[in-house]
Each structure stands twice: as C-alpha cells, then as structure tokens.
Design an enzyme around this catalytic site. Structure first.
Site, mmCIF file in Angstrom:
data_model
loop_
_atom_site.group_PDB
_atom_site.id
_atom_site.type_symbol
_atom_site.label_atom_id
_atom_site.label_comp_id
_atom_site.label_asym_id
_atom_site.label_seq_id
_atom_site.Cartn_x
_atom_site.Cartn_y
_atom_site.Cartn_z
ATOM 1 N N ASP A 69 71.129 29.341 46.679
ATOM 2 C CA ASP A 69 72.162 30.370 46.533
ATOM 3 C C ASP A 69 72.702 30.286 45.107
ATOM 4 O O ASP A 69 72.463 29.302 44.396
ATOM 5 C CB ASP A 69 73.307 30.144 47.535
ATOM 6 C CG ASP A 69 74.399 31.204 47.404
ATOM 7 O OD1 ASP A 69 74.062 32.395 47.335
ATOM 8 O OD2 ASP A 69 75.594 30.849 47.348
ATOM 9 N N SER A 70 73.479 31.296 44.725
ATOM 10 C CA SER A 70 74.092 31.259 43.397
ATOM 11 C C SER A 70 75.205 30.215 43.324
ATOM 12 O O SER A 70 75.652 29.876 42.240
ATOM 13 C CB SER A 70 74.688 32.628 43.083
ATOM 14 O OG SER A 70 75.718 32.910 44.010
ATOM 15 N N TYR B 170 75.971 35.969 40.807
ATOM 16 C CA TYR B 170 74.750 36.726 40.568
ATOM 17 C C TYR B 170 75.000 38.231 40.768
ATOM 18 O O TYR B 170 74.270 39.066 40.236
ATOM 19 C CB TYR B 170 73.657 36.311 41.567
ATOM 20 C CG TYR B 170 72.895 35.034 41.229
ATOM 21 C CD1 TYR B 170 73.307 34.180 40.214
ATOM 22 C CD2 TYR B 170 71.756 34.693 41.964
ATOM 23 C CE1 TYR B 170 72.603 33.010 39.937
ATOM 24 C CE2 TYR B 170 71.033 33.530 41.679
ATOM 25 C CZ TYR B 170 71.468 32.696 40.674
ATOM 26 O OH TYR B 170 70.768 31.556 40.397
ATOM 27 N N GLY B 171 76.006 38.543 41.575
ATOM 28 C CA GLY B 171 76.254 39.931 41.997
ATOM 29 C C GLY B 171 76.233 40.972 40.892
ATOM 30 O O GLY B 171 75.592 42.011 41.028
ATOM 31 N N CYS C 296 71.134 33.932 49.928
ATOM 32 C CA CYS C 296 71.910 34.745 48.993
ATOM 33 C C CYS C 296 71.423 36.183 49.168
ATOM 34 O O CYS C 296 70.223 36.459 49.014
ATOM 35 C CB CYS C 296 71.634 34.247 47.575
ATOM 36 S SG CYS C 296 72.315 35.286 46.285
ATOM 37 N N ASN C 297 72.323 37.062 49.533
ATOM 38 C CA ASN C 297 71.929 38.463 49.746
ATOM 39 C C ASN C 297 71.441 39.116 48.463
ATOM 40 O O ASN C 297 70.475 39.878 48.469
ATOM 41 C CB ASN C 297 73.128 39.260 50.284
ATOM 42 C CG ASN C 297 73.513 38.858 51.675
ATOM 43 O OD1 ASN C 297 73.098 39.466 52.642
ATOM 44 N ND2 ASN C 297 74.304 37.795 51.798
ATOM 45 N N THR C 298 72.132 38.789 47.357
ATOM 46 C CA THR C 298 71.797 39.411 46.077
ATOM 47 C C THR C 298 70.359 39.047 45.687
ATOM 48 O O THR C 298 69.576 39.901 45.264
ATOM 49 C CB THR C 298 72.792 38.928 44.996
ATOM 50 O OG1 THR C 298 74.111 38.998 45.528
ATOM 51 C CG2 THR C 298 72.704 39.771 43.749
ATOM 52 N N GLU D 88 84.367 30.452 44.913
ATOM 53 C CA GLU D 88 83.866 29.389 44.019
ATOM 54 C C GLU D 88 85.010 28.534 43.470
ATOM 55 O O GLU D 88 84.824 27.369 43.170
ATOM 56 C CB GLU D 88 83.064 29.992 42.860
ATOM 57 C CG GLU D 88 81.693 30.519 43.257
ATOM 58 C CD GLU D 88 80.683 29.438 43.662
ATOM 59 O OE1 GLU D 88 80.717 28.332 43.111
ATOM 60 O OE2 GLU D 88 79.851 29.718 44.561
ATOM 61 N N CYS E 23 77.378 39.000 52.061
ATOM 62 C CA CYS E 23 77.304 38.023 50.967
ATOM 63 C C CYS E 23 77.610 36.691 51.625
ATOM 64 O O CYS E 23 78.581 36.575 52.393
ATOM 65 C CB CYS E 23 78.348 38.339 49.897
ATOM 66 S SG CYS E 23 78.540 37.006 48.682
ATOM 67 N N THR E 24 76.781 35.691 51.361
ATOM 68 C CA THR E 24 76.952 34.426 52.088
ATOM 69 C C THR E 24 78.227 33.678 51.691
ATOM 70 O O THR E 24 78.617 32.733 52.362
ATOM 71 C CB THR E 24 75.718 33.522 51.887
ATOM 72 O OG1 THR E 24 75.446 33.416 50.476
ATOM 73 C CG2 THR E 24 74.509 34.078 52.608
ATOM 74 N N HIS E 25 78.869 34.105 50.608
ATOM 75 C CA HIS E 25 80.157 33.500 50.260
ATOM 76 C C HIS E 25 81.280 33.981 51.184
ATOM 77 O O HIS E 25 82.273 33.286 51.364
ATOM 78 C CB HIS E 25 80.560 33.874 48.820
ATOM 79 C CG HIS E 25 79.896 33.072 47.754
ATOM 80 N ND1 HIS E 25 78.579 33.232 47.416
ATOM 81 C CD2 HIS E 25 80.387 32.105 46.925
ATOM 82 C CE1 HIS E 25 78.276 32.402 46.426
ATOM 83 N NE2 HIS E 25 79.350 31.716 46.112
HETATM 84 N N1 DGL Z 1 76.200 34.417 47.902
HETATM 85 C C1 DGL Z 1 75.445 35.406 47.254
HETATM 86 C C2 DGL Z 1 75.159 36.593 48.103
HETATM 87 O O1 DGL Z 1 75.008 36.423 49.297
HETATM 88 C C3 DGL Z 1 75.713 35.692 45.802
HETATM 89 C C4 DGL Z 1 77.087 35.951 45.361
HETATM 90 C C5 DGL Z 1 77.123 36.097 43.857
HETATM 91 O O2 DGL Z 1 76.686 35.175 43.189
HETATM 92 O O3 DGL Z 1 77.589 37.136 43.358
HETATM 93 O O4 DGL Z 1 75.030 37.699 47.637
#
Ligand code: DGL
Length: 262
Positions: free
Chosen positions: A9-10, A41-42, A72-74, A151, A183-185
């Site tokens: 993941d990011s 990463y978004g 990570c979805n992105t 984060e 988004c996994t966050h």
């Molecule tokens: N957790 C990631 C996701 O699911 C990335 C979030 C990010 O880095 O912007 O998209």
C-alpha cells in the site's frame, strides 16, 4: 520453506486488509510494504503510481511470496491487470471485493463510493458495480483530505471530525443506503465517517479481500501448514515510529518495522 503473502500500500491503509487476513487465516505469514515516504498516491499520475507500486513489489519478491495483495485502491486501478498478466502467482486487488460486499448489503440500490482522486477518476467502482447490476444508482466522491489525516494518526481528533463532515456534505442529499470506503485508509476513520453518515452501511473491502485470499490459497492447496504463530515483516519507506504506532494500535500485536529507502 514457508512462503508469505506479500501486501503493498502507499502507507498504513493496507493494514486494514492485513488485519482481516490475520483474523481469518492467522497462520499465514505476511510481508508488508507501506510506501509512507511517498504517500499519498491518490493525487499522483498513473505513471508514478505504477512505477512506485512496481518498486515495492520488486522489493518484496526477495521473500518468494505465494500471493500478491494490492491493498491500495489507487494502485489496483492502475496496475492490477498488468500484474495479473505478468505474474505466475495470484494477484488480488481491493476494488472487486468491495463491489461484491456492497452489492450484498444494499437494499435500495443507491450506493456511494468515496476514494482518492485517482480511484474516483478511474471510474472502476462505477463500472464494476454497473457490470454486476446495471440498475444501481452510483454517486462517487473524491476525499483527498482523508489519507493525510490517517497517516498522521489523527483518528479521533475534533479536527478529523470537521474535515470528514465537510468533505462528505455532497452525499447528504443523495439518499444512499450503502457507502463504499474505496480507499484502504478510510476504515481507520470509520467511526467518524459513520457518525457523519448516520444510518448508512459502510463497506470496507478488507473482509471480502481476505476471504478471496483464503479461498484461492485453499483451492491451490497453499494454506500454511505450520502450527506456530507466523512472524510478519513490515517495511516502510518513511518514519518507522509513526507507522509502528498506527500498526500496533490497529493490529493489536507488537510489530517491528524496517526502514527501506528508495
Ligand atoms: N490506501 C490507498 C488506496 O486505497 C492509497 C491512498 C493514497 O495514497 O492516496 O487508495
């Protein structure tokens, strides 16, 4: 020689998937990379997300993983298909598991999706949901302020509540009964999101992703046969301390974080 499951993941978001893997298949060993130095990463270009993700995956290849989870979805939106073509081990993303979970619970067929700018712009959730059920009403919203909050570990601050409340305002009139945390966050902010959204059901893809991991390993006869507790390994490109604090609070196990610089 046991083979781990590699998870990327990011940052700390993929830990929401790790938590479910540990809960569902506790004997599996995990090697995790959180690219905290380059998170989020978004808002990045597809090329950057692709290159960074490949770097993390190449690093984790040294552990000879039996499966790769793009938590990570992105990154899933950018690189999943390419990885599936080039890798001989199974590669799992988090978008389709989230779609399946949402379709299971919606009663009205009105679904919201929140995610990073990259994920929302990709329209992959919308496409995947409509593919299963063309009659669904989908509304999507990018929430770029959420990942930095997570984060920084600001998970129950008043500031977090105000930011979440403001960001989710466009959903107020949409009358959705289900909201995909795309988004996994975001599951780390779930108590606040739930407060703001009231009765709406929140969907995290973590549960369904972990189920897919265990089903595939079962069918390939690759579930771990070790009886001792596995020792997981966590790597972060940014500060170890912040990652460790969030990871230990979320996973409720002591962990050691190793720093890797690119
Ligand atoms: N957790 C990631 C996701 O699911 C990335 C979030 C990010 O880095 O912007 O998209």
């Amino acid at each position: 020689m046991s083979q781990p499951i590699a998870v990327i993941d990011s940052g700390v978001g993929g830990l929401t998937v790790v938590q479910e893997i540990i809960r569902q298949i506790p004997r599996e060993e995990i090697v995790y990379f959180g690219d905290t130095a380059r998170c989020p990463y978004g808002p990045r270009s597809r090329e950057e997300v692709r290159n960074f993700s490949l770097q993390l995956i190449h690093f984790l290849e040294q552990f000879n993983p039996k499966m790769l989870v793009i938590a990570c979805n992105t990154a899933t939106a950018v690189i999943l298909e390419e990885l599936r073509e080039s890798y001989s081990i199974p590669v799992i993303g988090v978008i389709h598991p989230g779609v399946r979970a949402a379709i299971k619970v919606t009663l009205s067929g009105r679904i919201g999706v929140i995610g990073t700018i990259g994920t929302i712009q990709s329209s992959l959730y919308e496409e995947a949901l409509k593919q299963v059920h063309p009659g669904l009403y989908i509304t999507s919203l990018a929430c770029p302020a959420f990942v930095p909050l997570v984060e920084q570990g600001k998970l129950d601050h008043e500031e977090a509540f105000d930011i979440v409340c403001e960001a989710l305002k466009p959903l107020e009139k949409e009358n959705i009964d289900t909201l995909i945390l795309g988004c996994t966050h975001y599951p780390l902010l779930a108590p606040i999101i739930q407060d703001v959204m009231g009765d709406v059901k929140l969907i995290s893809s973590a549960d369904e992703t972990a189920r897919e991991v265990s089903t595939i390993l079962f069918h390939k006869n690759q579930l771990s046969k070790d009886f001792c507790r596995p020792v997981h390994r966590f790597f972060a490109s940014g500060k170890k301390e912040v990652f460790q604090k969030i990871a230990e609070e979320w996973l409720r196990i002591p962990i050691k974080v190793e720093h890797v610089e690119f």
